[in-house]
Scaffold this active site. Structure first.
Site, PDB file in Angstrom:
ATOM      1  N   TYR A 193      -4.912 -20.928 -30.060  1.00  0.00           N
ATOM      2  CA  TYR A 193      -5.508 -21.637 -28.920  1.00  0.00           C
ATOM      3  C   TYR A 193      -6.697 -22.495 -29.366  1.00  0.00           C
ATOM      4  CZ  TYR A 193      -7.393 -22.265 -24.167  1.00  0.00           C
ATOM      5  OH  TYR A 193      -7.875 -22.794 -23.005  1.00  0.00           O
ATOM      6  N   ASP A 226      -6.781 -21.337 -13.643  1.00  0.00           N
ATOM      7  CA  ASP A 226      -6.383 -20.016 -13.159  1.00  0.00           C
ATOM      8  C   ASP A 226      -7.302 -19.530 -12.048  1.00  0.00           C
ATOM      9  OD1 ASP A 226      -4.718 -20.394 -15.259  1.00  0.00           O
ATOM     10  OD2 ASP A 226      -5.384 -18.654 -16.413  1.00  0.00           O
ATOM     11  N   GLY A 264       1.226 -14.313 -18.793  1.00  0.00           N
ATOM     12  CA  GLY A 264       1.026 -15.731 -18.503  1.00  0.00           C
ATOM     13  C   GLY A 264       0.979 -16.033 -17.011  1.00  0.00           C
TER      14      GLY A 264
HETATM   15  P1  ADP Z   1      -2.680 -12.855 -18.278  1.00  0.00           P
HETATM   16  O1  ADP Z   1      -3.914 -13.391 -17.637  1.00  0.00           O
HETATM   17  O2  ADP Z   1      -1.701 -13.904 -18.628  1.00  0.00           O
HETATM   18  O3  ADP Z   1      -2.048 -11.751 -17.500  1.00  0.00           O
HETATM   19  P2  ADP Z   1      -4.598 -12.062 -20.252  1.00  0.00           P
HETATM   20  O4  ADP Z   1      -4.468 -11.583 -21.638  1.00  0.00           O
HETATM   21  O5  ADP Z   1      -5.419 -13.269 -20.007  1.00  0.00           O
HETATM   22  O6  ADP Z   1      -3.121 -12.226 -19.685  1.00  0.00           O
HETATM   23  O7  ADP Z   1      -5.228 -10.921 -19.372  1.00  0.00           O
HETATM   24  C1  ADP Z   1      -4.652  -9.642 -19.374  1.00  0.00           C
HETATM   25  C2  ADP Z   1      -5.744  -8.605 -19.530  1.00  0.00           C
HETATM   26  O8  ADP Z   1      -6.552  -8.565 -18.333  1.00  0.00           O
HETATM   27  C3  ADP Z   1      -5.182  -7.210 -19.651  1.00  0.00           C
HETATM   28  O9  ADP Z   1      -4.902  -6.898 -20.996  1.00  0.00           O
HETATM   29  C4  ADP Z   1      -6.322  -6.358 -19.120  1.00  0.00           C
HETATM   30  O10 ADP Z   1      -7.332  -6.197 -20.091  1.00  0.00           O
HETATM   31  C5  ADP Z   1      -6.914  -7.235 -18.028  1.00  0.00           C
HETATM   32  N1  ADP Z   1      -6.335  -6.922 -16.692  1.00  0.00           N
HETATM   33  C6  ADP Z   1      -5.776  -7.793 -15.838  1.00  0.00           C
HETATM   34  N2  ADP Z   1      -5.388  -7.180 -14.696  1.00  0.00           N
HETATM   35  C7  ADP Z   1      -5.721  -5.885 -14.826  1.00  0.00           C
HETATM   36  C8  ADP Z   1      -5.590  -4.730 -13.989  1.00  0.00           C
HETATM   37  N3  ADP Z   1      -5.036  -4.802 -12.784  1.00  0.00           N
HETATM   38  N4  ADP Z   1      -6.053  -3.551 -14.469  1.00  0.00           N
HETATM   39  C9  ADP Z   1      -6.631  -3.464 -15.684  1.00  0.00           C
HETATM   40  N5  ADP Z   1      -6.781  -4.511 -16.501  1.00  0.00           N
HETATM   41  C10 ADP Z   1      -6.335  -5.717 -16.101  1.00  0.00           C
HETATM   42 MG    MG Z   2      -5.307 -14.713 -18.549  1.00  0.00          MG
END
Ligand code: ADP
Ligand code: MG
Length: 393
Positions: free
Chosen positions: A227, A177, A129
């Site tokens: 959502y 975001d 989040g």
């Molecule tokens: P949040 O945005 O709250 O962290 P989300 O589910 O929207 O959660 O996004 C998370 C997803 O984004 C991860 O499961 C991955 O697929 C991708 N992600 C984000 N940052 C990275 C990273 N540094 N390396 C690889 N994948 C990433």
């Molecule tokens: Mg996200």
């Protein structure tokens, strides 16, 4: 982080990176699920970032035409994406989907990346989040700016990143975001009007207060419909009230139309309408350094998400109850869950001189009550996206 990215790049590819870019995660201080209702949100960038170090591909990298290769510290894995325009989204969403979407849309917007190799290091918790997804998209768009040597219009850049998340990650998120990850400023939170897309930077400079972020380390399994269902309930309520979006409705209007709404539509709309008011009030309280007021609004926001929008969970409720039990005398002005809900993080507004005590308190009491170790950190408002370096070599 930058040094870590460089050394990992050198280790993997045997040369120096040419471009280093970064973008932060964010925490939303108040204003939840208001963004897609054309309302207000009040996030700040956190001092945790996704850093990408990259260089033009060379024949020895073994890439095909128009390909790019990225290694990520998250899971220590490598993915291959295309830098060409016209790549279609896929039904499944691997971690590279966010990168692919951003690269494709950047190429189509006149900011093509040449084939490159990269490493990505991030200390934004994934899926907690704090919008690691926006940090990823915005850092990739920033990389495209660095590679193409051109600056994108900032609002267009935010919207492009949002579109990448919509189309390639199939997540119909609002604009918050990407805006805060791109445009955050140190010592400022951002009051963002999600209708006009005009951000107002609000100073948050008082060293006597800190933002504490407590990751509950739970993510409850969702069916995936939560959502979209909430979004739909808000849209239906707006339609019944005869307004373009719930941003245009008041509690008087909602109560006058109560008979025409289902109970669910009514309570969902009540959350959004009252949350919009709280968000604008909280920004005003922040400007006035009125931390008691701001904290009260955060508690009210949590109660509204728990009872009306129904997106909290017992672990997040526990964290907020623990905050309230401390009270202002114990160093906590207010707390609420933050982000999409059903797990993830709580955000607390606290006295800086109580931070150490509070971190120990939350760690101990949360684990005692839930059996789960939380991840707790403190952050000042951080910087937005940045080209950290761009060598001509
Ligand atoms: P949040 O945005 O709250 O962290 P989300 O589910 O929207 O959660 O996004 C998370 C997803 O984004 C991860 O499961 C991955 O697929 C991708 N992600 C984000 N940052 C990275 C990273 N540094 N390396 C690889 N994948 C990433
Ligand atoms: Mg996200």
């Amino acid at each position: 982080m930058k040094a870590q990215a460089i050394s990992q790049f050198v280790k993997l590819y045997g040369r120096e990176p040419k471009w280093i870019v970064s973008a932060p995660g964010r925490v939303n201080i108040i204003g939840e699920h208001t963004d897609y209702n054309d309302g207000f949100v009040f996030p700040m960038a956190i001092e945790r970032r996704t850093v990408i170090a990259a260089a033009p591909a060379e024949p020895s990298d073994g890439l095909g035409e128009n390909e790019a290769k990225i290694w990520t510290s998250a899971g220590e894995q490598t993915g291959v994406v295309s830098v060409a325009p016209g790549v279609a989204p896929t039904a499944d969403v691997p971690w590279t989907a966010y990168i692919q979407g951003t690269l494709t849309l950047c190429a189509e917007a006149g900011f093509p990346a040449q084939p490159f190799v990269a490493v990505m290091i991030s200390d934004v918790p994934l899926g907690g989040g704090l919008s690691s997804s926006a940090a990823l998209e915005v850092s990739v768009a920033t990389l495209c700016e660095a590679i193409s040597g051109k600056t994108m219009d900032p609002v267009k850049k935010c919207l492009l990143c949002q579109k990448a998340e919509h189309e390639f990650a199939h997540m119909p998120c609002g604009i918050m975001d990407q805006f805060i990850s791109n445009l955050g400023q140190p010592d400022h939170a951002m009051l963002l009007d999600c209708r006009s897309c005009v951000p107002e930077m609000v100073p948050l400079t008082d060293p006597a207060v800190s933002i504490l972020i407590i990751n509950s380390n739970v993510k409850h399994a969702l069916t995936g419909s939560e959502y979209p269902e909430r979004r739909a309930a808000c849209e239906q309520a707006a339609q019944i009230l005869g307004v373009k979006a719930l941003r245009d409705a008041t509690m008087d209007m909602l109560n006058a139309a109560k008979d025409k709404l289902t109970e669910t539509q009514y309570i969902r709309a009540r959350h959004v309408i009252t949350e919009d008011d709280r968000t604008v009030e909280a920004a005003a309280a922040c400007k006035a350094n009125d931390w008691v007021k701001m904290g009260e609004l955060m508690y009210q926001s949590h109660a509204s998400m728990r009872d009306d929008f129904q997106i909290t969970c017992s672990e997040l409720d526990t964290l907020v109850d623990l905050a309230a039990a401390k009270g202002v005398d114990g160093g906590v002005y207010g707390a609420r869950m933050t982000g999409g809900g059903f797990g993830g993080c709580a955000v607390a507004l606290v006295k800086t001189d109580a931070v150490e005590d509070l971190m120990a308190y939350f760690a101990k009491e949360y684990e005692a009550k839930t059996g789960i170790k939380p991840f707790i950190f403190v952050s000042r408002p951080g910087n937005g996206s940045a080209i950290e370096s761009c060598s001509n070599g």
